[in-house]
Design an enzyme around this catalytic site. Sequence first.
Site, PDB file in Angstrom:
ATOM      1  N   ILE A 374      -1.657   0.030  -7.862  1.00 17.01           N
ATOM      2  CA  ILE A 374      -0.513  -0.251  -8.724  1.00 17.01           C
ATOM      3  C   ILE A 374       0.258  -1.472  -8.239  1.00 17.01           C
ATOM      4  CG2 ILE A 374      -0.278   2.117  -9.546  1.00 17.01           C
ATOM      5  CD1 ILE A 374       1.974   2.554  -7.605  1.00 17.01           C
ATOM      6  N   TYR A 529       3.257  12.338   4.751  1.00 21.37           N
ATOM      7  CA  TYR A 529       3.404  11.564   3.520  1.00 21.37           C
ATOM      8  C   TYR A 529       4.598  12.073   2.713  1.00 21.37           C
ATOM      9  CZ  TYR A 529       2.319   9.421  -0.956  1.00 21.37           C
ATOM     10  OH  TYR A 529       2.406   8.707  -2.118  1.00 21.37           O
TER      11      TYR A 529
END
Length: 647
Positions: A374, A529
């Site tokens: 992205i 994460y």
Amino acid sequence: MADLMSYFMLVVGCTIGIGYMLRNLLVRGKRCKSKAKLHGKTVIVTGSNTGIGKTTAICLARRGARVILACRNKLRGEVAVAEVKEESRSSEVVFMQLDLGSLRSVRSFAENFLTAEPRLDLLINNAGLLRHGRTEDGLGMMFGVNHIGHFLLTNLLLERLNACGPSRVVTVASVGHNLGKIDFNCLNTHKALGTGTSPLNAVQMYNASKLCNVLFTHELAKRLQGTKVTCYSLHPGAINSDIGRNWSKVFKAVKPFTAFFFKNTEEGAQTTLHCALQEGIEGLSGKYFSNCTVKDVYPKAKDDVAAKKLWELTPWFEHTLLYIATMSVLLTVVAGALTLYLLVIYNVLRGGRCTHSVNLKGKTAIVTGSNTGIGKATALDLARRGARVVLACRNKEKAEAAAYDIRRESGNNEVVFMQLDLGSLKSVRAFAETFLKTEPRLDLLINNAGVMGSGHTEDGFGVAFGVNHLGHFLLTTLLLERLQQCAPSRVVTVSALLHRLGAVDCPLLRSEKDLVWSQSAWLYAIRSYCNSKLCNVLFTRELANRLEGTGVTCYSLHPGVVYTEICRNMHAWQRIFLMPVAKLFFLDSEAGSQTTLYCALQMGIEPLSGRYFSSCRPQQVGAKGRDDGLASKLWELSERLTSSVTS
């Protein structure tokens, strides 16, 4: 509701399981069983910067061969060299430029190769592309690339192949040759296999070019009798590769389904490897193979008269270029139902889109982690709008290849690479210093880069905390003054929905330089994460408080569930588990970049500075993401941690 959700997940799981059982049964195919080692051997693979050509090159390099990647695009070819070396752990991999759409380039390649390389043991004619048009020499594109270019290349290298015998020539054809027809009158008149311009005409010309490959191999075998060279043509199977990249809309539309129902490149390379390596098939020279097995062909594909006529006609032409394969796949009732299901899921999961048409000429944007995923899609969109875009990435070769792609696709030459390793605070400071010296403006800072995995940064921080939060924290603070000078400006930080599962343990962070205690690599990767994504949300919230009244606004966001390379640091078994689901159900990079672009470009959202967005709309964050006290503590601790590591 919970029972309904459990039932839904069970149905999805069973559907995927059945689909994969069918895929392995019907699609995967046989494998090359040869254990041959290739130390001291030299191989040329055309079109080897992607797809089955690249996979073939990796397999041959692993066996010890010196592998020449013969590709048209220098930048992509050199990136592929680095990747093949890394995958194969062989240093004997080199790039040599070859444009099969230019007979001049083919002759130049052959001359350079024969001068520089003393051996040639395998020539693999793999390259191809499906596209209408004409080559540099005026030939039909598919006829020029798929047949003529390889015909000339093979003939120029035959003497060296014979001198190094036993050697082989392997030409990748297609089962589509069964539907091919060679119109010699059209070849004589138009130097092409057809004159139509529709997609159907393209398929017909492609099939005809594959018939040329099979006839070429048939005639070549006859001419090589008594020499030390044998040759084979083959159908690799229906492959999920970049072969349809020039039909971008169609290619993107079918990509989710080819990813599931077609062979991957490793499976698709097996018949090529079989023909190149299998012992005992020398007596089958000139034959056509499929699924690692010799196959009979229709009479038109072994017509001696047509093969000889094509051979004698070929030297009259002046050029070669691109080829592309048509793939056919047999779908069962279950596969058809799964396809319909995937269409529905794809449309449901697509999410919102940034519709603002703002022009960015005269503006400068930094996008971290923009060589793929992205980040690259975001940079491409900003470049199309006229912005000067700085790709801030760690890997120089991949970033320069990305910059080349973005310049080409956007038509904007104001796309540059600057090296930034967010896992090194020294690198972050060096990047900021270089940027501030060379660039007078900064209007958009997009903190996009992210990793999921275990390990530590150069400075001893947990890798997810160090890269996803701390590197971006330092980068942003070092560039704030320039952002304020160029106000109105924005800072956009890509977080994730998983921030809701995160936690920030400040005492642990002080003592361990990480947000997670040591545990299994899988759990560590997920937890660290999630925690780093909560840090992104808290950082944006506190940054907005500190920037109030300055003209700089900031936003965090969830891009959607996107299939990118974020899991590249995971173990192989983890990626194998995740990739099928990701390819089937996750957004592509272009769709995943929409909320980032919305936060960067949408007018009227300035009062929402510090907020969290998803699907191009402001969304409520988890309770921990609204804790101003925790956000302030994290900011102060981040300042101390970054200042404790001096440049």
